[in-house]
Design an enzyme around this catalytic site. Structure first.
Site, short mmCIF file in Angstrom:
data_model
loop_
_atom_site.label_atom_id
_atom_site.label_comp_id
_atom_site.label_asym_id
_atom_site.label_seq_id
_atom_site.Cartn_x
_atom_site.Cartn_y
_atom_site.Cartn_z
N HIS A 55 9.55 3.25 -7.17
CA HIS A 55 11.42 3.12 -5.81
C HIS A 55 12.52 2.61 -5.22
O HIS A 55 11.03 0.84 -6.04
CB HIS A 55 10.88 4.10 -4.70
CG HIS A 55 11.05 5.73 -4.46
ND1 HIS A 55 10.05 6.11 -5.32
CD2 HIS A 55 11.87 6.90 -4.86
CE1 HIS A 55 9.51 7.73 -5.31
NE2 HIS A 55 10.76 7.95 -4.76
N HIS A 56 12.98 2.29 -5.33
CA HIS A 56 13.58 1.16 -4.35
C HIS A 56 12.94 0.62 -3.58
O HIS A 56 11.73 0.48 -2.66
CB HIS A 56 15.76 1.11 -3.19
CG HIS A 56 15.25 2.38 -2.57
ND1 HIS A 56 14.74 1.68 -1.36
CD2 HIS A 56 15.19 3.72 -2.52
CE1 HIS A 56 14.45 2.50 -0.63
NE2 HIS A 56 14.25 4.31 -1.26
N ARG A 102 20.45 5.80 4.25
CA ARG A 102 21.34 5.81 1.88
C ARG A 102 21.33 7.46 1.70
O ARG A 102 22.45 7.99 1.08
CB ARG A 102 19.96 5.93 1.21
CG ARG A 102 20.04 3.62 1.18
CD ARG A 102 18.82 3.49 0.73
NE ARG A 102 17.15 3.21 1.81
CZ ARG A 102 16.70 2.09 2.22
NH1 ARG A 102 17.12 1.34 2.12
NH2 ARG A 102 15.55 2.47 2.79
N GLY A 114 13.72 16.49 4.92
CA GLY A 114 13.53 15.95 3.97
C GLY A 114 13.49 14.42 4.08
O GLY A 114 12.39 13.45 2.93
N THR A 115 13.15 14.25 4.71
CA THR A 115 12.59 12.86 5.32
C THR A 115 10.95 13.28 5.10
O THR A 115 10.35 13.80 4.73
CB THR A 115 12.12 12.52 6.91
OG1 THR A 115 13.57 12.29 7.68
CG2 THR A 115 10.96 11.60 7.31
N ALA A 172 23.09 10.16 9.48
CA ALA A 172 24.04 10.23 8.46
C ALA A 172 24.26 8.95 8.23
O ALA A 172 24.60 8.81 7.44
CB ALA A 172 24.84 10.50 9.34
N LYS A 189 11.96 1.08 0.79
CA LYS A 189 11.85 2.34 0.94
C LYS A 189 10.30 2.11 1.63
O LYS A 189 9.60 1.72 1.57
CB LYS A 189 10.90 3.39 -0.60
CG LYS A 189 10.00 4.30 -0.26
CD LYS A 189 9.72 5.20 -1.72
CE LYS A 189 9.28 6.87 -1.19
NZ LYS A 189 10.09 7.39 -0.52
N GLY A 212 6.48 10.87 -0.99
CA GLY A 212 5.75 12.40 -0.34
C GLY A 212 5.83 12.70 -1.63
O GLY A 212 5.14 14.24 -1.59
N THR A 213 6.72 12.78 -2.91
CA THR A 213 6.96 13.43 -4.18
C THR A 213 5.62 13.58 -4.41
O THR A 213 5.72 14.59 -5.68
CB THR A 213 8.17 12.97 -4.56
OG1 THR A 213 9.50 13.02 -4.38
CG2 THR A 213 8.20 14.03 -6.30
N1 LIG Z 1 13.49 14.67 -0.19
C1 LIG Z 1 14.16 14.54 -0.86
O1 LIG Z 1 15.26 14.55 -2.08
C2 LIG Z 1 14.07 13.11 -0.11
C3 LIG Z 1 15.11 11.99 -0.80
C4 LIG Z 1 15.42 10.23 -0.57
C5 LIG Z 1 14.88 10.17 0.45
N2 LIG Z 1 14.48 10.85 1.48
C6 LIG Z 1 13.32 10.35 2.39
O2 LIG Z 1 14.64 10.43 3.32
C7 LIG Z 1 13.81 10.02 4.84
C8 LIG Z 1 14.95 8.74 4.35
O3 LIG Z 1 15.58 7.92 3.41
P1 LIG Z 1 16.82 7.31 3.97
O4 LIG Z 1 16.69 6.16 2.09
O5 LIG Z 1 18.23 7.44 3.80
O6 LIG Z 1 16.46 5.70 4.67
P2 LIG Z 1 17.60 4.60 5.25
O7 LIG Z 1 18.67 4.38 5.06
O8 LIG Z 1 16.37 3.55 6.29
O9 LIG Z 1 17.00 5.64 6.78
C9 LIG Z 1 17.59 6.17 7.75
C10 LIG Z 1 18.51 7.02 8.93
O10 LIG Z 1 17.72 7.22 10.26
C11 LIG Z 1 18.87 7.29 11.31
N3 LIG Z 1 17.80 7.65 12.48
C12 LIG Z 1 16.54 6.29 12.59
N4 LIG Z 1 16.22 6.09 13.54
C13 LIG Z 1 16.87 7.42 14.20
C14 LIG Z 1 16.25 8.93 15.03
N5 LIG Z 1 15.71 8.38 16.34
N6 LIG Z 1 17.16 9.63 15.84
C15 LIG Z 1 17.45 9.96 14.56
N7 LIG Z 1 18.56 9.46 13.27
C16 LIG Z 1 17.64 7.79 13.57
C17 LIG Z 1 18.64 5.82 11.07
O11 LIG Z 1 20.26 5.25 11.77
P3 LIG Z 1 20.54 3.90 11.75
O12 LIG Z 1 21.65 3.51 10.37
O13 LIG Z 1 21.37 3.88 12.64
O14 LIG Z 1 19.59 2.69 11.47
C18 LIG Z 1 19.71 5.99 9.28
O15 LIG Z 1 20.77 6.68 9.08
C19 LIG Z 1 12.75 8.54 3.93
O16 LIG Z 1 11.86 8.94 4.67
C20 LIG Z 1 13.07 9.10 2.65
O17 LIG Z 1 11.77 8.77 1.85
C21 LIG Z 1 13.81 12.00 1.32
#
Ligand SMILES: NC(=O)c1ccc[n+]([C@@H]2O[C@H](COP(=O)([O-])OP(=O)(O)OC[C@H]3O[C@@H](n4cnc5c(N)ncnc54)[C@H](OP(=O)(O)O)[C@@H]3O)[C@@H](O)[C@H]2O)c1
Length: 268
Positions: free
Chosen positions: A157-158, A14, A100-101, A11, A161, A167-168
């Site tokens: 991407h940013h 990003r 979504g990961t 939650a 990443k 993945g896309t």
């Molecule tokens: N499917 C789609 O359309 C789409 C679009 C964009 C991104 N993505 C993917 O979504 C993923 C997340 O992207 P993001 O940019 O949001 O990453 P991010 O900013 O690094 O956020 C990761 C989140 O996961 C949490 N986390 C880390 N370890 C955890 C654990 N063991 N248990 C539960 N939560 C944990 C983090 O918590 P903390 O804040 O405490 O570190 C943070 O809230 C990536 O794999 C990205 O490629 C998918």
């Protein structure tokens, strides 16, 4: 229509933050929020540190059972290792999951598939953006092209990443490989030399704050098309994730679905 109760894993990330911003209180109720064990706001209400207008408390994965208890759907967007740890527990308590990961290794993907398939309705999608899922369908049409046409993918991407290519880009690459007969992916033309018949190019750039750009070029000897998908903001992914969660809340068969299923059967 009743509100869909959601718990978000990741939650504070990003994408997780964007989902919280897009979460419309008339259609959804936030019932749980999970971040990493290192998060400095664990135990606090989300409203207390400005994450969302909600008295739900941010918890670590150690309190997962409690956080997902009231959820109809769990939306998980964290990192591959966290998904391998968390999703079997979510499936174990029978909750529907939207994943979504991206960036799973083959083993990590198999572990997740084994944990959810046949157990709970699950959507796994490397890109929730609606127009990108339309581009997947366009990519399938390349199977009707004559053999002198070739395809290439470039994604941007940013700089934060973790995975590369995205993945896309891999998902688009799989579709193009099936349709056009590629068996090898080349990430860098400099070391690969001249293009061979079985090669698909997927090139990556990591620059600034770009939420996501994917460009597919399909070229023959005398003409070409170039199709570009641009996510203006992460709201494109967040809205798609919530659409997927709403759709999944009405599904009871415990299979793995795609965004294609969500968009092809909107009234399910
Ligand atoms: N499917 C789609 O359309 C789409 C679009 C964009 C991104 N993505 C993917 O979504 C993923 C997340 O992207 P993001 O940019 O949001 O990453 P991010 O900013 O690094 O956020 C990761 C989140 O996961 C949490 N986390 C880390 N370890 C955890 C654990 N063991 N248990 C539960 N939560 C944990 C983090 O918590 P903390 O804040 O405490 O570190 C943070 O809230 C990536 O794999 C990205 O490629 C998918």
């Amino acid at each position: 229509m009743s509100r869909t109760r959601v718990c978000i894993i990741g939650a504070t990330g990003r994408l997780g933050r964007e989902i919280l911003r897009e979460l419309n209180q008339e259609d959804f109720e936030l019932v749980g929020a999970i971040a990493s064990r290192n998060n400095s706001n664990l135990g606090m209400k989300l409203e207390a540190f400005g994450l969302a207008n909600s008295d739900v408390r941010l918890v670590s994965p150690d309190s997962l059972n409690e956080a997902v208890k009231r959820a109809d759907v769990v939306i998980s967007t964290s990192n591959p290792a966290a998904e391998v740890e968390n999703l079997p527990k979510v499936a174990g308590v029978g909750k529907r999951i939207v994943v979504g990961t991206t960036g799973f290794t083959a083993d990590q993907y198999l572990a997740i598939k084994g944990a959810v398939d046949g157990k709970v309705p699950t959507i796994i999608s490397s890109n929730f953006a609606i127009a990108m899922n339309f581009l997947y369908k366009i990519a399938e049409l390349t199977s009707s092209l004559p053999p002198q046409y070739q395809a290439s993918i470039v994604e941007s991407h940013h700089a934060g990443k973790l995975d590369s290519p995205s993945g896309t880009a891999y998902a688009l690459g799989e579709i193009l490989s099936r349709a056009m007969g590629y068996s090898t992916i080349i990430h860098d033309r400099h070391s690969a030399g001249k293009r061979k018949k079985d090669e698909l190019e997927i090139f990556s750039r990591r620059v600034g704050g770009v939420p996501g750009i994917h460009e597919v070029t399909i070229a023959g000897p005398y003409d070409m098309i170039r199709i570009e998908h641009i996510a203006f903001t992460r709201a494109a992914f967040a809205q798609g994730a919530l659409l997927a969660a709403k759709w999944l809340s009405r599904i009871s068969s415990p299979q793995i679905y795609s965004m294609g299923d969500v968009l092809s059967h909107p009234s399910n």
